[in-house]
Design a protein around this motif. Structure first.
Motif, PDB file in Angstrom:
ATOM      1  N   LYS A   1       2.579   6.231  -7.129  1.00  0.00           N
ATOM      2  CA  LYS A   1       1.792   7.668  -8.082  1.00  0.00           C
ATOM      3  C   LYS A   1       1.466   8.977  -7.726  1.00  0.00           C
ATOM      4  O   LYS A   1       0.828   9.195  -8.241  1.00  0.00           O
ATOM      5  N   LYS A   2       2.400   8.621  -7.089  1.00  0.00           N
ATOM      6  CA  LYS A   2       2.847  10.763  -6.928  1.00  0.00           C
ATOM      7  C   LYS A   2       3.527  11.193  -8.252  1.00  0.00           C
ATOM      8  O   LYS A   2       4.350  10.369  -8.970  1.00  0.00           O
TER       9      LYS A   2
ATOM     10  N   VAL B   1       1.049  -1.121  -0.189  1.00  0.00           N
ATOM     11  CA  VAL B   1       0.643  -0.095  -0.220  1.00  0.00           C
ATOM     12  C   VAL B   1       0.838   1.031   0.186  1.00  0.00           C
ATOM     13  O   VAL B   1       0.672   2.427  -1.211  1.00  0.00           O
TER      14      VAL B   1
ATOM     15  N   ASN C   1       2.720   1.857  -3.426  1.00  0.00           N
ATOM     16  CA  ASN C   1       1.484   1.948  -4.419  1.00  0.00           C
ATOM     17  C   ASN C   1       1.688   3.604  -4.355  1.00  0.00           C
ATOM     18  O   ASN C   1       1.234   3.945  -5.492  1.00  0.00           O
ATOM     19  N   ARG C   2       1.290   4.256  -3.045  1.00  0.00           N
ATOM     20  CA  ARG C   2       0.647   5.174  -3.050  1.00  0.00           C
ATOM     21  C   ARG C   2       1.673   6.135  -3.142  1.00  0.00           C
ATOM     22  O   ARG C   2       1.385   7.180  -3.316  1.00  0.00           O
ATOM     23  N   SER C   3       3.212   5.832  -2.986  1.00  0.00           N
ATOM     24  CA  SER C   3       4.149   6.046  -3.103  1.00  0.00           C
ATOM     25  C   SER C   3       4.382   6.438  -4.566  1.00  0.00           C
ATOM     26  O   SER C   3       5.019   8.201  -4.729  1.00  0.00           O
TER      27      SER C   3
END
Length: 95
Positions: free
Chosen positions: A94-95, A87, A90-92
């Motif tokens: 996407k930036k 998670v 994936n979050r980092s």
């Protein structure tokens, strides 16, 4: 998690898990100060002897009289620290 990360953590002989042990001791009824002294003593022995922090903890009667060994074993699970790693990546990414 990457093999290098586990290798680096293994160098600490499990002392990496001391914070979780400390918190569990306070939950089991030890004061924060008592918990810190117990964890510190076992961590220092493991470090000096280049031995397992886990084995020191499960051999300490002060601890095992209040916390069952199977509960202690769960505190030393790498999965606890890495369960949300996908998670986070994936979050980092996407930036």
């Amino acid at each position: 998690y990457p093999k290098n990360m586990k290798k680096n953590l293994d160098i600490t002989n499990g002392i990496f898990f001391s914070q979780r042990v400390l918190l569990e001791l306070t939950t089991a009824g030890f004061t924060r100060e008592e918990s810190y002294k117990i964890v510190q003593k076992n961590a220092m022995q493991a470090w000096k002897e280049n031995s397992s922090f886990y084995s020191k903890i499960v051999s300490d009667k002060k601890i095992t009289n209040k916390i069952p060994v199977n509960k202690i074993k769960k505190l030393f699970d790498f999965g606890y620290h890495t369960k949300k790693i996908n998670v986070i990546f994936n979050r980092s990414l996407k930036k």
